[in-house]
Design a protein around this motif. Structure first.
Motif, PDB file in Angstrom:
ATOM      1  N   ILE A  54       0.598   4.492   9.499  1.00  0.00           N
ATOM      2  CA  ILE A  54       0.088   5.168   8.305  1.00  0.00           C
ATOM      3  C   ILE A  54       1.217   5.453   7.326  1.00  0.00           C
ATOM      4  CG2 ILE A  54      -0.911   7.345   7.466  1.00  0.00           C
ATOM      5  CD1 ILE A  54      -2.658   7.341  10.007  1.00  0.00           C
ATOM      6  N   GLN A  76      -5.160  -0.908   1.791  1.00  0.00           N
ATOM      7  CA  GLN A  76      -4.871   0.167   2.730  1.00  0.00           C
ATOM      8  C   GLN A  76      -6.064   0.447   3.637  1.00  0.00           C
ATOM      9  OE1 GLN A  76      -3.754   3.115  -0.211  1.00  0.00           O
ATOM     10  NE2 GLN A  76      -1.591   3.041   0.404  1.00  0.00           N
ATOM     11  N   TYR A 115      -4.739  11.573  12.836  1.00  0.00           N
ATOM     12  CA  TYR A 115      -4.718  11.198  11.425  1.00  0.00           C
ATOM     13  C   TYR A 115      -5.922  10.367  10.996  1.00  0.00           C
ATOM     14  CZ  TYR A 115       0.168  12.706  11.575  1.00  0.00           C
ATOM     15  OH  TYR A 115       1.309  13.438  11.721  1.00  0.00           O
ATOM     16  N   MET A 149      -8.265   9.894   7.633  1.00  0.00           N
ATOM     17  CA  MET A 149      -8.228   8.646   6.872  1.00  0.00           C
ATOM     18  C   MET A 149      -9.625   8.072   6.637  1.00  0.00           C
ATOM     19  SD  MET A 149      -5.003   8.526   6.522  1.00  0.00           S
ATOM     20  CE  MET A 149      -4.834   6.959   5.714  1.00  0.00           C
ATOM     21  N   PHE A 198      -6.146   0.142   7.796  1.00  0.00           N
ATOM     22  CA  PHE A 198      -6.500   1.247   8.690  1.00  0.00           C
ATOM     23  C   PHE A 198      -7.740   0.928   9.518  1.00  0.00           C
ATOM     24  CE2 PHE A 198      -4.411   3.898   5.202  1.00  0.00           C
ATOM     25  CZ  PHE A 198      -3.162   3.787   5.795  1.00  0.00           C
ATOM     26  N   TRP A 242       1.180  10.464   1.497  1.00  0.00           N
ATOM     27  CA  TRP A 242       1.539  11.083   2.774  1.00  0.00           C
ATOM     28  C   TRP A 242       1.599  12.606   2.654  1.00  0.00           C
ATOM     29  CZ3 TRP A 242       1.647  10.697   7.781  1.00  0.00           C
ATOM     30  CH2 TRP A 242       2.405  11.597   8.532  1.00  0.00           C
TER      31      TRP A 242
END
Length: 279
Positions: free
Chosen positions: A138, A71, A54, A58, A75, A147
């Motif tokens: 996530i 966010q 993922y 991202m 991450f 998502w």
């Protein structure tokens, strides 16, 4: 040389009768060179864990998630803390696989080889746990719309790719040399006799389908893991599938080691020396 044998042997990649006794060819071990991991080759996560990567999406500038600063920071922190750990474990698996290949050429016992393989299975499980934790992290940070966008874009941009070529698939599921294929590619140079051809060819016809079936089982499980992760399925189920793959890898390596032992018994010391030089 019989055409039928060549066709059968060309399909050969794996083990032989477990009851075959290992020949003693101590002189041949002198010519075994230590395998070195391919440190100049970039490691690909899909070779160690089949679930979605993922973070690749991202951190992409083209992602369609409209991430907030909060966010993005979350991450970035996750990746900074965990990516080096995963890289280190992938590198260690690569190193152990090289050790396994050398042990096979040195005629090490099946038990010793399988101990090394068990270490790689444990590392693969640890990588899987971290990657699933990443997914769950996530999911917690993104809203439902983000998502869903991630899932749809990921399936389009990074679909699960099946290894369709036989040799590519069998090399993916185990680190051992493909002795039979090498023999087939060098039959004339190795001066393989008709009797040797018959022995090796008989094994090929009986065992090759079984081995490829296990290799395909591994790939099918990997595909299921890929989809299970996207479906938000629980960690426990995915880790169970990882463990099942580990058991299949043990069976593959065990059978291929039995095959090596039959090859040692069938070939002369000189032929074995040539084989390990080319494997």
């Amino acid at each position: 040389m019989k055409i039928g044998f060549v066709l059968i042997l060309g399909l050969t990649v794996v083990s032989c009768n477990k009851n075959e006794k290992k020949a003693t060819v101590s002189e041949t071990q002198k010519s075994v060179s230590i395998e070195k991991p391919k440190t100049d080759t970039k490691l690909k996560i899909e070779d160690y864990f089949s679930g979605p990567n993922y973070m690749r999406y991202m951190v992409s500038e083209n992602n369609q998630l409209a991430l907030t600063d909060k966010q993005e920071l979350a991450f970035k922190i996750w990746r900074t803390e965990n990516h080096p750990k995963i890289e280190a474990k992938m590198s260690r698996i690569d190193e152990i696989n090289s050790e396994i290949k050398s042990l096979s050429k040195e005629q090490a016992s099946s038990e010793k080889i399988l101990q090394k393989l068990d270490a790689t299975n444990k590392l693969r499980l640890e990588i899987a746990e971290t990657k699933i934790q990443c997914r769950d992290h996530i999911i917690e940070e993104l809203d439902d719309k983000q998502w869903n966008t991630l899932v749809e874009d990921y399936k389009k941009g990074y679909p699960f790719k099946e290894r369709e070529e036989m040799m590519v698939l069998i090399s993916h599921v185990n680190p051992l040399p493909n002795y039979m294929q090498t023999i087939n590619d060098n039959t004339t140079n190795f001066k393989i006799s008709e009797e040797q051809q018959k022995t090796l060819g008989n094994w090929s016809g009986e065992n090759h389908p079984k081995m490829m079936q296990m290799a395909q089982q591994i790939q099918n499980l990997e595909k299921e893991i890929y989809q299970a992760s996207l479906n938000k399925e629980p960690k426990t189920g995915i880790l169970n599938q990882i463990n099942e793959i580990g058991k299949l890898r043990v069976n593959v390596v065990s059978k291929k080691t039995n095959c090596r032992d039959l090859v040692i018994k069938t070939l002369s010391p000189e032929q074995w020396n040539l084989l390990i030089e080319k494997s």
